[in-house]
Motif scaffolding. Sequence first.
Motif, PDB file in Angstrom:
ATOM      1  N   PHE A  47      40.783  12.771 -36.205  1.00 21.29           N
ATOM      2  CA  PHE A  47      41.784  11.761 -35.861  1.00 21.29           C
ATOM      3  C   PHE A  47      43.185  12.291 -36.144  1.00 21.29           C
ATOM      4  CE2 PHE A  47      44.466   8.066 -36.709  1.00 21.29           C
ATOM      5  CZ  PHE A  47      44.180   7.254 -35.628  1.00 21.29           C
ATOM      6  N   MET A  48      43.358  12.976 -37.273  1.00 21.25           N
ATOM      7  CA  MET A  48      44.657  13.546 -37.609  1.00 21.25           C
ATOM      8  C   MET A  48      45.083  14.597 -36.588  1.00 21.25           C
ATOM      9  SD  MET A  48      44.282  13.859 -41.742  1.00 21.25           S
ATOM     10  CE  MET A  48      45.734  14.849 -41.935  1.00 21.25           C
ATOM     11  N   LEU A  95      49.019  10.325 -40.741  1.00 22.84           N
ATOM     12  CA  LEU A  95      49.283  10.714 -42.127  1.00 22.84           C
ATOM     13  C   LEU A  95      48.603   9.808 -43.148  1.00 22.84           C
ATOM     14  CD1 LEU A  95      53.063  11.647 -41.856  1.00 22.84           C
ATOM     15  CD2 LEU A  95      51.116  13.199 -42.080  1.00 22.84           C
ATOM     16  N   LEU A  96      48.210   8.604 -42.757  1.00 20.92           N
ATOM     17  CA  LEU A  96      47.555   7.677 -43.690  1.00 20.92           C
ATOM     18  C   LEU A  96      46.052   7.942 -43.860  1.00 20.92           C
ATOM     19  CD1 LEU A  96      49.214   4.256 -42.787  1.00 20.92           C
ATOM     20  CD2 LEU A  96      49.545   5.631 -44.847  1.00 20.92           C
ATOM     21  N   ILE A  97      45.487   8.804 -43.038  1.00 15.27           N
ATOM     22  CA  ILE A  97      44.037   9.065 -43.085  1.00 15.27           C
ATOM     23  C   ILE A  97      43.563   9.544 -44.462  1.00 15.27           C
ATOM     24  CG2 ILE A  97      42.242  10.627 -42.186  1.00 15.27           C
ATOM     25  CD1 ILE A  97      42.742   8.347 -40.318  1.00 15.27           C
ATOM     26  N   ILE A 109      60.404   5.022 -32.516  1.00 13.99           N
ATOM     27  CA  ILE A 109      59.604   4.124 -33.360  1.00 13.99           C
ATOM     28  C   ILE A 109      58.124   4.314 -33.040  1.00 13.99           C
ATOM     29  CG2 ILE A 109      59.056   1.701 -33.817  1.00 13.99           C
ATOM     30  CD1 ILE A 109      62.062   1.115 -33.425  1.00 13.99           C
ATOM     31  N   GLY A 110      57.784   4.404 -31.759  1.00 12.74           N
ATOM     32  CA  GLY A 110      56.393   4.620 -31.367  1.00 12.74           C
ATOM     33  C   GLY A 110      55.852   5.943 -31.884  1.00 12.74           C
ATOM     34  N   LEU A 111      56.652   7.017 -31.760  1.00 13.90           N
ATOM     35  CA  LEU A 111      56.212   8.320 -32.271  1.00 13.90           C
ATOM     36  C   LEU A 111      56.065   8.293 -33.791  1.00 13.90           C
ATOM     37  CD1 LEU A 111      58.310  10.819 -30.127  1.00 13.90           C
ATOM     38  CD2 LEU A 111      55.862  10.398 -30.013  1.00 13.90           C
ATOM     39  N   SER A 112      56.973   7.613 -34.468  1.00 15.96           N
ATOM     40  CA  SER A 112      56.896   7.530 -35.929  1.00 15.96           C
ATOM     41  C   SER A 112      55.654   6.766 -36.383  1.00 15.96           C
ATOM     42  CB  SER A 112      58.140   6.859 -36.498  1.00 15.96           C
ATOM     43  OG  SER A 112      59.284   7.577 -36.145  1.00 15.96           O
ATOM     44  N   LEU A 113      55.356   5.669 -35.702  1.00 18.80           N
ATOM     45  CA  LEU A 113      54.153   4.904 -36.057  1.00 18.80           C
ATOM     46  C   LEU A 113      52.890   5.705 -35.777  1.00 18.80           C
ATOM     47  CD1 LEU A 113      55.084   1.332 -34.814  1.00 18.80           C
ATOM     48  CD2 LEU A 113      54.693   2.052 -37.171  1.00 18.80           C
ATOM     49  N   LEU A 114      52.892   6.439 -34.682  1.00 16.48           N
ATOM     50  CA  LEU A 114      51.731   7.275 -34.355  1.00 16.48           C
ATOM     51  C   LEU A 114      51.543   8.364 -35.403  1.00 16.48           C
ATOM     52  CD1 LEU A 114      49.670   7.317 -32.086  1.00 16.48           C
ATOM     53  CD2 LEU A 114      51.134   8.903 -30.866  1.00 16.48           C
ATOM     54  N   ALA A 115      52.633   8.996 -35.818  1.00 15.75           N
ATOM     55  CA  ALA A 115      52.550  10.019 -36.865  1.00 15.75           C
ATOM     56  C   ALA A 115      52.117   9.400 -38.199  1.00 15.75           C
ATOM     57  CB  ALA A 115      53.895  10.720 -37.018  1.00 15.75           C
TER      58      ALA A 115
END
Length: 170
Positions: free
Chosen positions: A140-141, A61-63, A51-57
């Motif tokens: 940031f990406m 991706l939202l940038i 979950i942490g890795l998914s939120l970080l990714a």
Amino acid sequence: MREAEERLARKKARARPDWLRRRRPVRSREDVVPGTQDARTILLGHRREMIGLSLLALAGLLIPFPLAPIAIFAIPVLVWAVAVLVVIACENWHTSDKALGLAAPIVSYSLGGGLVALVRARNDLGTVIDEFFTISGLMFMLGTAWAVFWLAYRLLNPPVPVGRGVRRPG
């Protein structure tokens, strides 16, 4: 000793919230050597870390999307902050790995964006700010991608504890 370990394991399993407990046992696979774990079983067995890795990714991706900020914070930064909280709560990463992985996006955003902006402005300080905001999202990406890969690598290949090798008599 075995009975004490079993009791501790049951106690830890009861202490977890229901959404973190495993609902069904892991199925055996013929292509995996007994006693070893493959990437699939490691990733399925560490839900909080995934979950942490998914939120970080997701933060990285939202940038590119022009989302309206909440108060003064951009949406990707808020998602990154939630990812920080989740990763800090994980037990399978060492503290230094967590700090390195979570600081990478912000450090690359600020320092990397600033350095690239200074190089691209070519002694024209008036355009440094414009160049910074042009390149900092990409930085940031890149920092987020590096953090996700680093934390995933450390999840799949944890460091060997120092001083805990097999001692030989004599």
